[in-house]
Design a protein around this motif. Structure first.
Motif, PDB file in Angstrom:
ATOM      1  N   PRO A 156       0.827  -1.206   0.000  1.00 41.45           N
ATOM      2  CA  PRO A 156       0.000   0.000   0.000  1.00 41.45           C
ATOM      3  C   PRO A 156       0.865   1.261   0.000  1.00 41.45           C
ATOM      4  O   PRO A 156       2.060   1.211   0.305  1.00 41.45           O
ATOM      5  CB  PRO A 156      -0.815  -0.120   1.294  1.00 41.45           C
ATOM      6  N   ALA A 157       0.238   2.358  -0.325  1.00 41.20           N
ATOM      7  CA  ALA A 157       0.943   3.640  -0.327  1.00 41.20           C
ATOM      8  C   ALA A 157       1.360   3.995   1.095  1.00 41.20           C
ATOM      9  O   ALA A 157       0.667   3.682   2.059  1.00 41.20           O
ATOM     10  CB  ALA A 157       0.039   4.733  -0.902  1.00 41.20           C
ATOM     11  N   VAL A 158       2.507   4.636   1.220  1.00 35.18           N
ATOM     12  CA  VAL A 158       3.038   5.034   2.525  1.00 35.18           C
ATOM     13  C   VAL A 158       2.540   6.437   2.848  1.00 35.18           C
ATOM     14  O   VAL A 158       2.606   7.338   2.016  1.00 35.18           O
ATOM     15  CB  VAL A 158       4.583   5.004   2.510  1.00 35.18           C
ATOM     16  N   ASP A 163       6.045   6.557   7.241  1.00 32.22           N
ATOM     17  CA  ASP A 163       6.318   5.129   7.391  1.00 32.22           C
ATOM     18  C   ASP A 163       5.077   4.284   7.657  1.00 32.22           C
ATOM     19  O   ASP A 163       5.188   3.125   8.010  1.00 32.22           O
ATOM     20  CB  ASP A 163       7.338   4.902   8.511  1.00 32.22           C
ATOM     21  N   LYS A 164       3.912   4.806   7.493  1.00 33.04           N
ATOM     22  CA  LYS A 164       2.696   4.072   7.836  1.00 33.04           C
ATOM     23  C   LYS A 164       2.011   3.531   6.585  1.00 33.04           C
ATOM     24  O   LYS A 164       1.784   4.257   5.633  1.00 33.04           O
ATOM     25  CB  LYS A 164       1.734   4.971   8.599  1.00 33.04           C
ATOM     26  N   THR A 165       1.717   2.193   6.598  1.00 32.64           N
ATOM     27  CA  THR A 165       0.996   1.579   5.484  1.00 32.64           C
ATOM     28  C   THR A 165      -0.300   0.923   5.940  1.00 32.64           C
ATOM     29  O   THR A 165      -1.132   0.594   5.121  1.00 32.64           O
ATOM     30  CB  THR A 165       1.853   0.505   4.791  1.00 32.64           C
ATOM     31  N   LYS A 166      -0.463   0.708   7.252  1.00 33.17           N
ATOM     32  CA  LYS A 166      -1.652   0.008   7.751  1.00 33.17           C
ATOM     33  C   LYS A 166      -2.878   0.905   7.666  1.00 33.17           C
ATOM     34  O   LYS A 166      -2.812   2.105   7.909  1.00 33.17           O
ATOM     35  CB  LYS A 166      -1.429  -0.473   9.182  1.00 33.17           C
ATOM     36  N   TRP A 167      -4.003   0.298   7.336  1.00 33.30           N
ATOM     37  CA  TRP A 167      -5.237   1.058   7.156  1.00 33.30           C
ATOM     38  C   TRP A 167      -5.732   1.684   8.442  1.00 33.30           C
ATOM     39  O   TRP A 167      -6.443   2.680   8.418  1.00 33.30           O
ATOM     40  CB  TRP A 167      -6.315   0.166   6.553  1.00 33.30           C
ATOM     41  N   ALA A 168      -5.362   1.162   9.587  1.00 31.97           N
ATOM     42  CA  ALA A 168      -5.778   1.753  10.863  1.00 31.97           C
ATOM     43  C   ALA A 168      -5.210   3.157  11.014  1.00 31.97           C
ATOM     44  O   ALA A 168      -5.782   3.993  11.723  1.00 31.97           O
ATOM     45  CB  ALA A 168      -5.336   0.868  12.016  1.00 31.97           C
ATOM     46  N   ASP A 169      -4.099   3.443  10.345  1.00 28.54           N
ATOM     47  CA  ASP A 169      -3.444   4.749  10.421  1.00 28.54           C
ATOM     48  C   ASP A 169      -3.835   5.672   9.271  1.00 28.54           C
ATOM     49  O   ASP A 169      -3.299   6.771   9.164  1.00 28.54           O
ATOM     50  CB  ASP A 169      -1.922   4.570  10.396  1.00 28.54           C
ATOM     51  N   LYS A 170      -4.732   5.232   8.400  1.00 23.09           N
ATOM     52  CA  LYS A 170      -5.058   6.000   7.200  1.00 23.09           C
ATOM     53  C   LYS A 170      -6.472   6.573   7.253  1.00 23.09           C
ATOM     54  O   LYS A 170      -7.342   6.072   7.956  1.00 23.09           O
ATOM     55  CB  LYS A 170      -4.920   5.122   5.949  1.00 23.09           C
ATOM     56  N   THR A 171      -6.683   7.589   6.432  1.00 16.94           N
ATOM     57  CA  THR A 171      -8.009   8.196   6.305  1.00 16.94           C
ATOM     58  C   THR A 171      -8.852   7.403   5.314  1.00 16.94           C
ATOM     59  O   THR A 171      -8.346   6.513   4.612  1.00 16.94           O
ATOM     60  CB  THR A 171      -7.888   9.647   5.794  1.00 16.94           C
ATOM     61  N   ILE A 183      -5.784 -12.137 -10.606  1.00 15.78           N
ATOM     62  CA  ILE A 183      -5.717 -12.077  -9.147  1.00 15.78           C
ATOM     63  C   ILE A 183      -4.622 -11.085  -8.782  1.00 15.78           C
ATOM     64  O   ILE A 183      -3.472 -11.212  -9.217  1.00 15.78           O
ATOM     65  CB  ILE A 183      -5.397 -13.458  -8.539  1.00 15.78           C
ATOM     66  N   ALA A 184      -4.968 -10.091  -7.970  1.00 12.83           N
ATOM     67  CA  ALA A 184      -3.990  -9.110  -7.492  1.00 12.83           C
ATOM     68  C   ALA A 184      -4.027  -9.089  -5.967  1.00 12.83           C
ATOM     69  O   ALA A 184      -5.092  -9.166  -5.361  1.00 12.83           O
ATOM     70  CB  ALA A 184      -4.308  -7.722  -8.055  1.00 12.83           C
ATOM     71  N   THR A 185      -2.859  -9.024  -5.363  1.00 15.34           N
ATOM     72  CA  THR A 185      -2.779  -8.990  -3.902  1.00 15.34           C
ATOM     73  C   THR A 185      -1.984  -7.771  -3.432  1.00 15.34           C
ATOM     74  O   THR A 185      -1.103  -7.281  -4.123  1.00 15.34           O
ATOM     75  CB  THR A 185      -2.112 -10.259  -3.339  1.00 15.34           C
ATOM     76  N   MET A 186      -2.338  -7.339  -2.214  1.00 14.22           N
ATOM     77  CA  MET A 186      -1.640  -6.234  -1.565  1.00 14.22           C
ATOM     78  C   MET A 186      -1.352  -6.681  -0.135  1.00 14.22           C
ATOM     79  O   MET A 186      -2.262  -7.113   0.569  1.00 14.22           O
ATOM     80  CB  MET A 186      -2.492  -4.970  -1.578  1.00 14.22           C
ATOM     81  N   THR A 187      -0.105  -6.586   0.281  1.00 15.92           N
ATOM     82  CA  THR A 187       0.289  -7.017   1.615  1.00 15.92           C
ATOM     83  C   THR A 187       0.783  -5.825   2.418  1.00 15.92           C
ATOM     84  O   THR A 187       1.529  -4.992   1.910  1.00 15.92           O
ATOM     85  CB  THR A 187       1.424  -8.069   1.514  1.00 15.92           C
ATOM     86  N   GLY A 188       0.357  -5.770   3.673  1.00 14.73           N
ATOM     87  CA  GLY A 188       0.810  -4.708   4.557  1.00 14.73           C
ATOM     88  C   GLY A 188      -0.256  -3.722   4.961  1.00 14.73           C
ATOM     89  O   GLY A 188       0.044  -2.682   5.540  1.00 14.73           O
ATOM     90  N   VAL A 189      -1.520  -4.054   4.673  1.00 11.14           N
ATOM     91  CA  VAL A 189      -2.600  -3.138   5.049  1.00 11.14           C
ATOM     92  C   VAL A 189      -2.989  -3.352   6.494  1.00 11.14           C
ATOM     93  O   VAL A 189      -3.690  -2.657   7.093  1.00 11.14           O
ATOM     94  CB  VAL A 189      -3.827  -3.251   4.126  1.00 11.14           C
TER      95      VAL A 189
END
Length: 187
Positions: free
Chosen positions: A37-39, A43-51, A181-187
């Protein structure tokens, strides 16, 4: 026994069988590489830290990867499935100041989007999400193969108890169109 076997089947369909040429939806060797995911905030990629907007942009980034890999066979009108972990599914409920959630925005852009929750995608290092096109030209993208769904063996009597075994067989995930199939790791 059936619940335990169903949980194991989920694991085999996602990760295959170790030391065998049986692969799952996450470790099939022909799948495109997982993206991150976008940073934000350095340094934050987790969705809990995103808008809400940043989460939506991550899903669009994943969709862009899927559409690019398909070379025009998939677009936002295709039958798509977004597979997320339970904690990631909660983040899809984040709303803007105008009470528009990420899920509302996704449903508006993608005309045929289903959202499925899979606990096996949860990880301490960051959750995984998948965007899968259900079919290409009327043919399924992947199938979950099994030789036996559930078979109960005979009941074995002992002096003060009974014992019974249950078995099942799997072929893992049979992926016909890895590019779908597309995957995203680190959310």
């Amino acid at each position: 026994a059936a619940t335990i076997i169903n949980k194991d089947q989920n694991r085999f369909y996602l990760y295959g069988v170790e030391n065998k040429e049986i692969y799952g939806l996450l470790n099939e060797p022909n799948l495109p590489a997982s993206i991150t995911p976008a940073v934000v905030n350095t340094d934050k990629t987790k969705w809990a830290d995103k808008t809400t907007q940043q989460i939506y942009d991550d899903v669009l980034l994943l969709a862009s990867e899927l559409f690019t890999n398909s070379m025009g066979n998939i677009d936002q009108t295709a039958d798509l499935t977004l597979v997320v972990s339970p904690s990631t599914a909660v983040q899809l409920g984040k709303a803007t100041d105008y009470n528009i959630s990420v899920q509302d925005m996704l449903n508006k852009y993608f005309s045929n989007l289903d959202i499925v929750t899979l606990p096996e995608l949860e990880a301490d290092s960051g959750n995984t999400i998948m965007l899968i096109a259900k079919s290409i030209d009327g043919r399924p993208t992947a199938q979950l193969g099994f030789s036996e769904k559930l078979r109960a063996l005979r009941v074995v009597p002992y002096t003060s108890w009974y014992e019974q075994k249950y078995v099942f067989g799997t072929y893992g995930a049979i992926v016909y169109y890895p590019f779908a199939i597309a995957t995203m790791t680190g959310v």
